[in-house]
Design a protein around this motif. Structure first.
Motif, PDB file in Angstrom:
ATOM      1  N   ASP A 164      33.767  47.221  20.315  1.00 19.94           N
ATOM      2  CA  ASP A 164      33.386  46.892  18.949  1.00 19.94           C
ATOM      3  C   ASP A 164      32.587  47.995  18.260  1.00 19.94           C
ATOM      4  O   ASP A 164      32.195  47.839  17.100  1.00 19.94           O
ATOM      5  CB  ASP A 164      32.574  45.593  18.928  1.00 19.94           C
ATOM      6  N   SER A 165      32.324  49.103  18.974  1.00 23.44           N
ATOM      7  CA  SER A 165      31.533  50.168  18.358  1.00 23.44           C
ATOM      8  C   SER A 165      32.264  51.505  18.277  1.00 23.44           C
ATOM      9  O   SER A 165      31.852  52.381  17.519  1.00 23.44           O
ATOM     10  CB  SER A 165      30.221  50.366  19.134  1.00 23.44           C
ATOM     11  N   LYS A 166      33.352  51.671  19.038  1.00 25.92           N
ATOM     12  CA  LYS A 166      34.008  52.985  19.040  1.00 25.92           C
ATOM     13  C   LYS A 166      35.503  52.858  19.335  1.00 25.92           C
ATOM     14  O   LYS A 166      35.982  51.824  19.818  1.00 25.92           O
ATOM     15  CB  LYS A 166      33.350  53.916  20.066  1.00 25.92           C
ATOM     16  N   PHE A 167      36.231  53.960  19.036  1.00 27.44           N
ATOM     17  CA  PHE A 167      37.668  54.008  19.284  1.00 27.44           C
ATOM     18  C   PHE A 167      38.053  55.420  19.688  1.00 27.44           C
ATOM     19  O   PHE A 167      37.301  56.380  19.495  1.00 27.44           O
ATOM     20  CB  PHE A 167      38.468  53.546  18.060  1.00 27.44           C
ATOM     21  N   ALA A 168      39.239  55.544  20.293  1.00 25.78           N
ATOM     22  CA  ALA A 168      39.758  56.829  20.758  1.00 25.78           C
ATOM     23  C   ALA A 168      40.916  57.268  19.868  1.00 25.78           C
ATOM     24  O   ALA A 168      41.716  56.438  19.420  1.00 25.78           O
ATOM     25  CB  ALA A 168      40.222  56.724  22.199  1.00 25.78           C
ATOM     26  N   LEU A 210      35.241  58.322  18.621  1.00 27.16           N
ATOM     27  CA  LEU A 210      34.485  58.190  17.383  1.00 27.16           C
ATOM     28  C   LEU A 210      33.897  56.787  17.263  1.00 27.16           C
ATOM     29  O   LEU A 210      34.455  55.821  17.792  1.00 27.16           O
ATOM     30  CB  LEU A 210      35.362  58.476  16.159  1.00 27.16           C
ATOM     31  N   SER A 211      32.775  56.696  16.538  1.00 25.77           N
ATOM     32  CA  SER A 211      32.213  55.391  16.227  1.00 25.77           C
ATOM     33  C   SER A 211      32.913  54.845  14.991  1.00 25.77           C
ATOM     34  O   SER A 211      33.605  55.570  14.270  1.00 25.77           O
ATOM     35  CB  SER A 211      30.706  55.505  15.967  1.00 25.77           C
ATOM     36  N   TYR A 212      32.700  53.542  14.716  1.00 28.06           N
ATOM     37  CA  TYR A 212      33.330  52.949  13.545  1.00 28.06           C
ATOM     38  C   TYR A 212      32.695  53.425  12.247  1.00 28.06           C
ATOM     39  O   TYR A 212      33.230  53.176  11.166  1.00 28.06           O
ATOM     40  CB  TYR A 212      33.291  51.425  13.637  1.00 28.06           C
ATOM     41  N   THR A 213      31.581  54.125  12.351  1.00 30.81           N
ATOM     42  CA  THR A 213      30.973  54.744  11.163  1.00 30.81           C
ATOM     43  C   THR A 213      31.495  56.154  10.940  1.00 30.81           C
ATOM     44  O   THR A 213      31.092  56.826   9.994  1.00 30.81           O
ATOM     45  CB  THR A 213      29.441  54.784  11.300  1.00 30.81           C
ATOM     46  N   GLY A 214      32.363  56.619  11.854  1.00 32.81           N
ATOM     47  CA  GLY A 214      32.948  57.943  11.712  1.00 32.81           C
ATOM     48  C   GLY A 214      32.236  59.044  12.461  1.00 32.81           C
ATOM     49  O   GLY A 214      32.628  60.210  12.379  1.00 32.81           O
TER      50      GLY A 214
END
Length: 337
Positions: free
Chosen positions: A9-13, A24-28
């Motif tokens: 819920d806080s980051k993606f690849a 990266l985090s969901y804030t970029g």
């Protein structure tokens, strides 16, 4: 971009067309780059999936690659720009500093516009000597070692104090009870200096300095108790307790605490403040200060084995770290949690 995969819920690849994976985090915010320079084969990633530990399994033209992003630690060593035994690490304003026996290093942000950026530590060349302690006070970062005390700003260092006899400064401490005072332990004594109001101003100099003549030995730990008293841990000469009357530096008392106060031996003791109580890590376990009457002199302070951790610890202990609410790690030749 070739592929995007949610991690939690806080980051993606993100898999890129040129090879490599971005976390990266969901804030970029860029958290991590994984590419050839960081151990990933030079391949294009066509698909990714997560296992139960949140590690990535990547599909490429050369087979399956496991990327351990869920592992809680990441090793930085001589292959990542560091040199010498790492002694101290400190993070401030998003910058990670590491002090070693050979110097002071910082970790710059990822340089996404530089092809082949290895994201490695850089030496602060304007800093000279070893680095034993790093701390921040009123927005200024200080570092100390065998060449004195320095202010650090990004990748630049400026020496502000050089001790006599080229002695090493192993530890520093600042307290809200003593504004603009920097305490520090040297190879054979304990001192303080009055910091300038604006250390970044080259025209302002260090103010008053003072050596506590009653303290002898290598001070490697400084701890403050709930009453504003200063406890000093030494390598070979027991523990010292400093009391200041009405925050007056000219009006103080020093008490030397040794075996007569309950320490098993006078070497390798370290003081910790846990929940406003004083504890001593020793070569023969963890001790706690006994409650004594207010009228009793400090020379009668006694330490006994503590049951604070649920059981008496008799093993050698070097550190006690708080890791959560009412949770502690006790480190030595064994680990207690």
């Amino acid at each position: 971009i070739w592929l995007i995969k949610k991690i939690d819920d806080s980051k993606f690849a993100v898999s890129t067309r040129t090879g490599g994976v971005l976390i990266l985090s969901y804030t970029g915010k860029l958290i991590r780059i994984i590419n050839k320079e960081r151990g990933l084969p030079q391949v294009r990633i066509y698909n990714m999936t997560l296992d139960k530990d949140n590690n990535l399994w990547a599909c490429s033209e050369n087979g399956i690659i496991k990327i351990d992003i869920g592992f809680p630690s990441y090793l930085f060593d001589e292959n990542h720009g560091l040199d010498g035994l790492a002694i101290e690490t400190y993070s401030i304003n998003g910058v990670q500093y590491v002090g070693t026996l050979t110097g002071l290093f910082y970790l710059p942000e990822y340089q996404t516009d530089i092809l082949g950026d290895k994201h490695e530590f850089k030496r602060i060349n304007s800093y000279d000597g070893s680095c034993w302690k790093i701390l921040s006070y009123h927005g200024v970062t200080y570092a100390s070692g065998n060449r004195g005390i320095w202010t650090i700003e990004d990748s630049l260092a400026k020496e502000i104090y050089s001790p006599e006899n080229a002695a090493s400064i192993y530890t520093m401490y600042v307290s809200d009870n003593f504004p603009d005072i920097l305490f520090f332990g040297i190879s054979d004594r304990f001192e303080y200096i009055k910091l300038p109001k604006d250390p970044k101003n080259n025209d302002q100099k260090i103010g008053k300095s003072f050596v506590f003549p009653e303290v002898r030995g290598n001070v490697h730990g400084i701890t403050e108790d709930k009453d504003g008293n200063i406890w000093l841990s030494t390598s070979l000469n027991g523990i010292y307790l400093l009391r200041f009357a009405d925050d007056d530096f000219a009006n103080y008392t020093v008490t030397h605490l040794t075996e007569k106060n309950g320490l098993p031996e006078i070497d390798q003791n370290r003081v910790f403040n846990l929940e406003n109580e004083i504890f001593i890590a020793t070569k023969k376990g963890v001790l706690q200060q006994d409650i004594q009457e207010n009228s009793s002199p400090d020379s009668l302070i006694q330490f006994t084995y503590s049951k604070f951790f649920g059981e008496i610890i008799y093993n050698p202990v070097t550190r006690i770290e708080e890791v959560g609410l009412d949770k502690y790690l006790v480190l030595g030749d064994s680990v207690f949690f």
